[in-house]
Design an enzyme around this catalytic site. Structure first.
Site, PDB file in Angstrom:
ATOM      1  CE  LYS A 172      -2.509   1.223   3.757  1.00  0.00           C
ATOM      2  NZ  LYS A 172      -3.684   1.496   4.598  1.00  0.00           N
TER       3      LYS A 172
HETATM    4  C1  R5P Z   1      -2.517   4.679   8.506  1.00  0.00           C
HETATM    5  O1  R5P Z   1      -3.009   4.680   9.600  1.00  0.00           O
HETATM    6  C2  R5P Z   1      -2.909   3.698   7.541  1.00  0.00           C
HETATM    7  O2  R5P Z   1      -1.936   3.113   6.796  1.00  0.00           O
HETATM    8  C3  R5P Z   1      -4.118   4.057   6.732  1.00  0.00           C
HETATM    9  O3  R5P Z   1      -4.774   2.837   6.595  1.00  0.00           O
HETATM   10  C4  R5P Z   1      -3.846   4.654   5.367  1.00  0.00           C
HETATM   11  O4  R5P Z   1      -3.214   5.884   5.447  1.00  0.00           O
HETATM   12  C5  R5P Z   1      -5.122   4.748   4.531  1.00  0.00           C
HETATM   13  O5  R5P Z   1      -6.017   5.657   5.049  1.00  0.00           O
HETATM   14  P1  R5P Z   1      -6.290   7.060   4.368  1.00  0.00           P
HETATM   15  O6  R5P Z   1      -7.033   6.768   3.091  1.00  0.00           O
HETATM   16  O7  R5P Z   1      -7.124   7.809   5.352  1.00  0.00           O
HETATM   17  O8  R5P Z   1      -4.974   7.699   4.076  1.00  0.00           O
END
Ligand code: R5P
Length: 275
Positions: A172
């Site tokens: 990710k």
């Molecule tokens: C951090 O806490 C995580 O990796 C989140 O799952 C990631 O940043 C995705 O969330 P957002 O779309 O709010 O950035």
């Protein structure tokens, strides 16, 4: 790759499209009661039917998600510092036994390439992948970005490739200019985080650009549940990711769903620092 590993991956990356809409609700593990997630159960429940997999910690899973849900879970297993400390100083905080007991389809952890504790987080990843390989548990590596680091192709491409080299089964990261090159140099599926809340149309554009340039989908949080119309928003994101709808088509869908539903009040009591 053995059957169990492949089966778990197929539970969160849908074989019909090769794509995924993951719902990220793991922010509290270092941010505390983030705006829109103060009551995780209330936020998550209406979104679950539209979610290919929920990304959360075991605490939120046990307290705030109905165990009868058919939606699979990717469990956040790294942590350590709160937002008040050096964020890169993470360890593995949840055991593989617990992940198995919770019947999840994957585990996720952050790596902090270029940060103070880079080496520690990369060795965490290597060890987690080794444990996962023993039991068929895929590992999602999350390329965390320190406040001082750029979110450009050079940096994100480096972090994603390193994660794949350590054996991550999925990565990710953030969308960036030249994203197709990042995907081309990363031999495992890449999903994007949504990042800070932006207007809904911009978030749809972000998702569309990412999948058009090779992303396997999104692991999106704030741009869904900080929207005043989260259920409409997640359906519009699904239309882009799984149905290859254009931004205009997805925006029209969002608008029609939005008009048909009541908006939720966004409380905005907790700070969400820039990350
Ligand atoms: C951090 O806490 C995580 O990796 C989140 O799952 C990631 O940043 C995705 O969330 P957002 O779309 O709010 O950035």
């Amino acid at each position: 790759m053995d059957w169990g590993m492949r089966n778990r991956i197929a539970r969160f990356i849908k074989p019909e499209t090769g794509r995924t809409v993951m719902l990220a609700v793991d922010h509290g593990y270092f941010l505390g009661p983030t705006s829109g997630l103060e009551n995780a159960r209330e936020t998550i429940a209406p979104l679950l039917p539209y979610t290919d997999s929920l990304m959360c910690t075991r605490g939120v899973l046990r307290t705030s998600v109905d165990p009868k849900t058919p939606t699979p879970v990717v469990l956040r297993v790294s942590g350590g510092p709160s937002v008040l400390k050096e964020l890169s100083n993470e360890e593995i905080t949840t055991s593989m036994e617990d992940a198995l007991r919770l019947n999840v389809c994957g585990v996720g952890m952050s790596i902090f390439v270029g940060a103070e504790f880079e080496k520690q987080t990369l060795t965490n990843l290597g060890k987690l992948v080794s444990e996962g390989e023993k039991i068929g548990m895929p590992v999602l590596a999350i390329t965390a970005v320190g406040k001082e680091m750029g979110r450009d192709l050079r940096f994100l491409g480096l972090a994603c490739r390193i994660a794949a080299e350590y054996g991550a089964h999925c990565v990710k990261t953030y969308y960036c200019e030249g994203f197709d090159q990042l995907v081309a140099s990363c031999p495992v599926p890449v999903v994007i985080a949504g990042g800070k809340k932006t207007p809904e149309k911009e978030a749809l554009e972000l998702a569309a650009n990412a999948v058009n340039e090779g992303a396997a989908g999104v692991d999106m949080g704030r741009n869904i549940w900080q929207s005043e119309w989260p259920v409409a928003m997640i359906q519009a994101i699904r239309a882009v990711v799984h149905e290859k709808k254009s931004v205009k088509e997805a925006w029209d869908l969002f608008e029609s769903l939005r008009k048909a539903t009541k908006g939720k009040k966004v409380k905005g009591v907790a700070a969400t620092p820039d990350f």
